[in-house]
Write a protein that holds these residues in place. Structure first.
Motif, PDB file in Angstrom:
ATOM      1  N   SER A  24       1.872  -6.480 -13.897  1.00 34.40           N
ATOM      2  CA  SER A  24       0.485  -6.053 -13.676  1.00 34.40           C
ATOM      3  C   SER A  24       0.048  -6.399 -12.261  1.00 34.40           C
ATOM      4  O   SER A  24      -0.590  -5.589 -11.579  1.00 34.40           O
ATOM      5  CB  SER A  24      -0.447  -6.731 -14.681  1.00 34.40           C
ATOM      6  N   ALA A  25       0.418  -7.614 -11.817  1.00 32.33           N
ATOM      7  CA  ALA A  25       0.049  -8.049 -10.471  1.00 32.33           C
ATOM      8  C   ALA A  25       0.677  -7.127  -9.422  1.00 32.33           C
ATOM      9  O   ALA A  25       0.045  -6.793  -8.411  1.00 32.33           O
ATOM     10  CB  ALA A  25       0.490  -9.491 -10.249  1.00 32.33           C
ATOM     11  N   CYS A  26       1.906  -6.709  -9.670  1.00 31.80           N
ATOM     12  CA  CYS A  26       2.579  -5.801  -8.732  1.00 31.80           C
ATOM     13  C   CYS A  26       1.823  -4.480  -8.640  1.00 31.80           C
ATOM     14  O   CYS A  26       1.635  -3.928  -7.555  1.00 31.80           O
ATOM     15  CB  CYS A  26       4.015  -5.535  -9.171  1.00 31.80           C
ATOM     16  N   ALA A  27       1.395  -3.983  -9.796  1.00 31.22           N
ATOM     17  CA  ALA A  27       0.647  -2.714  -9.806  1.00 31.22           C
ATOM     18  C   ALA A  27      -0.670  -2.864  -9.053  1.00 31.22           C
ATOM     19  O   ALA A  27      -1.064  -1.983  -8.282  1.00 31.22           O
ATOM     20  CB  ALA A  27       0.393  -2.277 -11.243  1.00 31.22           C
ATOM     21  N   VAL A  28      -1.330  -4.009  -9.273  1.00 31.42           N
ATOM     22  CA  VAL A  28      -2.604  -4.263  -8.593  1.00 31.42           C
ATOM     23  C   VAL A  28      -2.388  -4.360  -7.080  1.00 31.42           C
ATOM     24  O   VAL A  28      -3.128  -3.765  -6.278  1.00 31.42           O
ATOM     25  CB  VAL A  28      -3.247  -5.563  -9.140  1.00 31.42           C
TER      26      VAL A  28
END
Lengths: 419, 291
Positions: A24-28
């Motif tokens: 999720s952090a990567c997508a953000v």
């Protein structure tokens, strides 16, 4: 029950999003990496255009319109001009050759003398309002009381005057073969800063302008007192006609239409329309460039979000199959990827906004020498952030819609036994 | 009068079944599913009647379609559809390749009665494309235990167990029953753990608790103890059966361990494999009573 399943699915989507924190952090981060330069770019574009526009808007001289050559303007015509929706303020001008006055202040060696141009003014004069200068007024008995005058900075400096000081005005004429002089007592109502006017100008009530012109034309001005030298022939009957006027447009956008309207009347006018047009053209060009960049970024964002969501759904097929097996319906299953896409959009935009804040601070610090006061080179308004959140969220939901439909069509029997 | 339509036929059939077999949770006739490919099979459920409160174990060789039968019972997999409806492409002569053996009756029906007297025609629901209606039926009345648990990895054991209750808004009402189930399965100390941190045995016990927690009419279990060592497997299966009996829940289980199933009190329903011109075909014929 329906509300329970919706909220349960909402919670499940959030839990899974948090559970896969790293992904999720990567997508953000990916979204923030795309969005931040866009925000900074728009911030710079908006800041620069805003600063230039504000500078134009804040200087009433850019709104000023006056005829190039003398004409014959009746009070009725000027009243019609004043009533025009694009016009903020208009005052007639007398003949420029008659619109001067010898100003003197002090006594003996300290006495200063200056020939100043006279400019009519009245309540609502945008130039005086802009610089917070008091509007000079005509007293009840101008023959015995001092008439108000607002001086330009250079005039006040040369006469060593400040607000509230008194000075004398002298008007000379050659009449019936003799040089004659009329005097008037004046009081400084305000001193304009240098930015407002660089020349030696005295802003006076229109009545004093008219009196000066009348006197120079050999006429008497009884209101200012025969004892002060304002003698001569009586004024002619009939409507006064003015050779010019000083007009202010209501805003920058109204200057060009007014100029065109005057041109249609075969009346050449002085305006700052060219400078305004330059800034407007710059804003238009930058808007177009930014729109193109936004469109390209938007398409890229749609494609990357759709493929990311699709990949996520493929990866989570078993989970989706289990949820279907649990009894969650099509709409609720669609909610799962949609909520996660929305979370990425919100968190990504929030992160991009934060990074933008830091970048904007650095840029404004770097260019602080080029701007004054509240001006900023890089600037975004709260509504821009709201728009960014809405646009990114909308695009994220749009991009996730088709993959979400696919998520809802996962066949439990085909995926639940995969490990 | 015109000919009776397929819909009204099956509806009439379902109503009739509901009246005659009100003590059956599932009642299926002539339902089939064909899986193409090298590992494919042809499954025909000629008759399957599952009495309410019974513990039934579907047994048979690997790849005969037991799990597929379970998925069809879970309303998660549609039976084969033909232009006429859901009746299988059967021909008494069995002349063509892929034809199935001659069925006892040509009429297809699939009735699910989660409560006595309240029967749902599953075939009609599939025909209407009502997958959401079937999903809601699962949510209310079914539990499912997979070989590997089937727990959601991002929820703790507690959250997995109460998930359906929360969705149904019955958590407060079911709290006492859940506590009993958790205590009986001995998983109280595992409630805060995530599935990834649980052993296979612990995961299966949590999965059983999860399937029973919302008080379903039926729990379907696909080899729930296959991944456990024999000692643990017998224990877990015994607990599962005891809880199901105690809570009056019908269990249909797929298993390869016949002895273990018998010991836990399950009745065995065999899926037999027969050869025909089209190759092998799996046939399930179970009247609700052991032969």
């Amino acid at each position: 029950m329906a509300a329970n399943t919706w909220t349960t699915m909402l919670r499940l989507a959030c839990k899974d999003y948090w559970h896969e924190f790293l992904l999720s952090a990567c997508a953000v981060l990916g979204l923030a990496a795309v969005l931040t330069p866009l925000l900074v770019l728009y911030g710079v574009k908006f800041g620069v255009v805003q600063t230039l526009t504000e500078r134009l808007r804040n200087d009433p001289r850019n709104l000023e319109i006056s005829p190039v050559i003398s004409g014959r303007y009746t009070p009725e015509y000027l009243a019609k001009l004043a009533a025009h929706p694009d016009v903020a303020f208009v005052l007639p001008r007398t003949r420029s050759i008659a619109a001067t006055m010898d100003l003197s202040a002090g006594n003996g060696d300290a006495r200063s003398v200056l020939v100043a141009s006279l400019e009519p003014t009245a309540e609502g004069d945008p130039l005086l309002l802009r610089f917070g200068a008091a509007v000079p007024t005509m007293p009840q008995s101008p023959d015995t009381e001092a008439i108000g005058v607002t001086l330009s900075a250079s005039a006040a400096e040369k006469l060593h005057l400040k607000q509230g000081d008194t000075l004398n005005g002298k008007v000379e004429r050659r009449f019936q073969g003799k040089v004659q002089t009329a005097r008037v007592a004046l009081r400084v109502a305000a001193v304009l800063p240098l930015a407002a006017q660089q020349k030696d100008v005295a802003y006076v009530p229109l009545l004093l302008m008219e009196a000066t012109e009348d006197y120079r034309d050999g006429r008497a001005v009884p209101e200012l007192g025969a004892q002060n030298g304002w003698t001569g022939e009586p004024r002619p009957q009939g409507e006064r006609v003015y050779p010019g006027f000083r007009l202010y447009a209501r805003g920058l956008d109204h200057v060009m239409p007014l100029r065109e309207a005057f041109a249609a009347q075969k009346l050449d006018v002085y305006t700052h329309a060219e400078e305004i047009e330059q800034v407007t053209a710059l804003a238009r060009a930058l808007n177009l460039i930014f729109a193109l960049i936004c469109a390209a970024t938007g398409i890229g964002f749609l494609a990357s979000t759709a493929s990311n969501v699709l990949a996520g759904i493929k990866r989570k097929e078993r989970v989706l199959g289990l949820l279907r097996l649990h009894g969650f319906t099509t709409g609720k299953l669609m909610l799962f990827p949609l909520v996660q896409s929305l979370l990425t959009a919100l968190a990504g935009t929030a992160l991009a906004s934060g990074v933008y804040g830091v970048a904007a601070f650095a840029i404004n610090k770097l260019f602080s020498a080029s701007v004054t006061g509240m001006e900023q080179v890089c600037l975004l308004l709260p509504e821009h952030f709201v728009l960014a959140f809405a646009a990114v969220s909308g695009l994220a939901l749009l991009a996730a819609l088709a993959p979400a439909l696919r998520a809802a069509r996962v066949e439990p029997s085909e995926v639940i036994r995969e490990i | 009068m015109g000919q009776e339509t397929g819909n009204s036929k099956s509806l009439r059939h379902a109503v009739m079944l509901g009246v005659l077999m009100s003590d059956m949770v599932f009642s299926l006739r002539n339902i089939g599913k064909t899986r193409p490919g090298d590992e494919g099979f042809r499954l025909r459920i000629e008759q399957l009647d599952v009495p309410r409160g019974s513990l039934l174990a579907l047994v048979g060789p690997s790849g005969c379609g037991k799990s597929t039968a379970l998925d069809m019972l879970a309303c998660a997999l549609s039976p084969d559809m033909t232009p006429e409806g859901f009746a299988l492409p059967h021909k008494p002569t069995g002349s063509g390749q892929g034809d199935l053996p001659h069925p006892a009756s040509a009429a297809a029906s699939f009735a699910f009665s989660p409560q006595a007297g309240a029967s749902t025609d599953i075939l009609a629901a599939w025909r209407r494309g009502g997958t959401d209606a079937l999903a809601l039926l699962r949510l209310h009345h079914l539990g499912y235990v997979l070989q590997t648990g089937g727990l959601l990895p991002f929820l703790s054991a507690r959250e997995n167990i109460v998930l359906r209750c929360k969705s149904l808004g019955t958590l407060a009402k079911r709290q006492e029953a859940i506590t009993t189930i958790v205590d009986r399965l001995g998983i109280g100390h595992l409630l805060g753990h995530y599935p990834a941190t649980l052993s296979v045995g612990e995961r299966q016990r949590v999965a059983i608790a999860s399937a029973l927690a919302h008080g379903p009419s039926v729990v379907l279990a696909d080899e729930p103890t296959a991944a456990l060592d024999p000692g643990h497997a017998a224990n877990v299966l015994r607990l599962f059966a005891e809880l199901a009996r105690q809570l009056s829940i019908t269990v249909v289980m797929v298993t390869h361990n016949l002895e273990q199933a018998r010991q836990a009190g399950f009745v065995l329903a065999p899926v037999r494999v027969e050869q025909d011109k089209g190759g092998s075909a799996s046939i399930l014929h179970w009247t609700g009573r052991a032969a």
